[in-house]
Design a protein around this motif. Structure first.
Motif, short mmCIF file in Angstrom:
data_model
loop_
_atom_site.label_atom_id
_atom_site.label_comp_id
_atom_site.label_asym_id
_atom_site.label_seq_id
_atom_site.Cartn_x
_atom_site.Cartn_y
_atom_site.Cartn_z
N GLY A 26 10.99 28.34 78.73
CA GLY A 26 10.50 29.24 77.70
C GLY A 26 9.03 29.06 77.40
O GLY A 26 8.54 29.57 76.39
N VAL A 27 8.32 28.36 78.27
CA VAL A 27 6.89 28.11 78.08
C VAL A 27 6.08 29.23 78.77
O VAL A 27 6.39 29.62 79.90
N VAL A 28 5.07 29.72 78.08
CA VAL A 28 4.22 30.77 78.65
C VAL A 28 3.40 30.21 79.81
O VAL A 28 2.74 29.17 79.67
N GLN A 29 3.49 30.88 80.95
CA GLN A 29 2.74 30.48 82.13
C GLN A 29 1.99 31.69 82.67
O GLN A 29 2.46 32.83 82.55
N GLU A 30 0.83 31.46 83.25
CA GLU A 30 0.10 32.52 83.92
C GLU A 30 0.09 32.24 85.42
O GLU A 30 -0.27 31.14 85.84
N ILE A 31 0.54 33.21 86.20
CA ILE A 31 0.54 33.06 87.65
C ILE A 31 -0.18 34.24 88.28
O ILE A 31 -0.41 35.26 87.63
N ARG A 32 -0.53 34.10 89.54
CA ARG A 32 -1.16 35.18 90.29
C ARG A 32 -0.10 35.85 91.15
O ARG A 32 0.70 35.18 91.80
N VAL A 33 -0.08 37.18 91.12
CA VAL A 33 0.85 37.95 91.94
C VAL A 33 0.05 38.88 92.85
O VAL A 33 -1.06 39.32 92.51
N VAL A 34 0.60 39.18 94.01
CA VAL A 34 -0.08 39.99 95.00
C VAL A 34 -0.10 41.45 94.57
O VAL A 34 0.89 41.99 94.09
N GLU A 35 -1.25 42.10 94.73
CA GLU A 35 -1.36 43.53 94.47
C GLU A 35 -0.65 44.31 95.58
O GLU A 35 -0.54 43.85 96.72
N GLU A 36 -0.18 45.49 95.23
CA GLU A 36 0.47 46.37 96.20
C GLU A 36 0.01 47.79 95.90
O GLU A 36 0.16 48.27 94.78
N ARG A 37 -0.55 48.45 96.90
CA ARG A 37 -1.07 49.80 96.68
C ARG A 37 -0.78 50.68 97.89
O ARG A 37 -0.62 50.17 99.00
N PRO A 38 -0.70 51.98 97.69
CA PRO A 38 -0.40 52.88 98.82
C PRO A 38 -1.63 53.15 99.67
O PRO A 38 -2.76 53.16 99.18
N LEU A 39 -1.40 53.36 100.96
CA LEU A 39 -2.44 53.80 101.88
C LEU A 39 -1.84 54.89 102.75
O LEU A 39 -0.86 54.65 103.46
N THR A 40 -2.40 56.08 102.67
CA THR A 40 -1.93 57.20 103.48
C THR A 40 -2.77 57.28 104.75
O THR A 40 -4.00 57.29 104.68
N ILE A 41 -2.08 57.32 105.88
CA ILE A 41 -2.75 57.32 107.18
C ILE A 41 -2.68 58.71 107.79
O ILE A 41 -1.59 59.30 107.90
#
Length: 290
Positions: A26-41
């Protein structure tokens, strides 16, 4: 000696985001998460696919995806590769007029993460394929596995990501990461295509499973050796045996399994003299985390 050309950049701010949450206590933690974004080819004026990606090297991803799907031919001349960051679009332009409407109708979803797709005639592309001969030293495989699994990366910083590494001998050359293992391989394929790099003396190392799609893409690229610390699928092994690709998995510490193309291996290292993985610093494979 070849040197590292592209390495992971875990410090790049736009590839991860800080998120706060509660841990098991129950302790507040800050973590890094990977971004995810669309790319149209796009290929010329035709929209081909929208892929979910971390957003780095979009030009290489666009070119590599089209090359690995058989839409960009070896003889094609690239006239431009344009990326629009605001529209999240990459347009690959060729001298040859292209139209893949029928091919797009035959696409099927595969077992890859995110939006990996393989088209119905991809298997046709490896019919009659002959991969180049090359010697693969087991000492080089051990050196590669150690270097790659301890190298600073987005995986170690944030997890939830796959990596693929183009190697020569014991030297990692190009290390690409993405939310899908197929995207990471496509980026390498695009880099090789745009930079004119030969495949005959290279090894591909991936952090993910050795699936049919991974084997097909590696074979299409002309790379004769595919290795991973993760496991195999039966169809992946079957295809590797069919095309004569050296397929090595479960590379952990001093252990590995070769299920295809063992004739390329040069057994120059004594496994007993190779350091096993340190459990305290062991890098879990992407397969372990799934």
């Amino acid at each position: 000696m070849d040197a590292m050309i592209i390495a992971p950049d875990p410090a790049r701010a736009d590839l991860t985001r800080a998120v706060r949450g509660l841990d098991q206590n129950g302790v507040v933690q800050e973590i890094r998460v990977v971004e995810e974004r669309p790319l149209t080819i796009y290929l010329n004026s035709q929209e081909i696919v929208t892929a979910m990606t971390i957003g780095d090297y979009p030009e290489y991803l666009g070119v590599g995806f089209l090359r690995n799907q058989g839409m960009l031919l070896e003889a094609d001349v690239l006239t431009a590769v344009d990326y629009d960051d605001e529209l999240e679009v990459v347009v690959v332009r060729t001298e040859r007029a292209t139209n893949y409407e029928d091919k797009l109708k035959r696409k099927t979803r595969t077992s890859g993460c995110a939006v990996g797709t393989v088209f119905g005639d991809m298997m046709e592309a490896i019919e009659g394929l002959v991969l180049p001969d090359m010697a693969v030293k087991t000492s080089d495989l051990y050196a590669l596995a150690h270097a790659i699994n301890t190298m600073p990366s987005l995986y170690l910083a944030a997890g939830a990501i796959h990596g693929s590494v183009l190697c020569k001998g014991a030297q990692p050359l190009v290390y690409m990461e993405d939310v899908g293992r197929h995207n990471a391989v496509d980026k390498i394929a695009g880099w090789m295509r745009m930079e004119g790099v030969r495949a005959a003396d290279k090894v591909m190392y991936t952090t993910g499973r050795l699936t049919s799609e991974m084997v097909i893409k590696c074979a299409q690229m002309g790379i004769p050796v595919l290795a991973s610390r993760s496991g195999f699928t039966a169809w992946g092994v079957e295809i590797a045996q069919k095309v004569g690709l050296t397929l090595i998995g479960r590379m952990r510490g001093r252990r590995f399994m070769c299920l295809s193309g063992e004739g390329r291996l040069v057994w120059d290292a004594d496994p007993a003299q190779v350091a096993d993985e340190d459990k305290r610093t062991r890098r879990k494979s992407a397969e372990d985390a799934e």
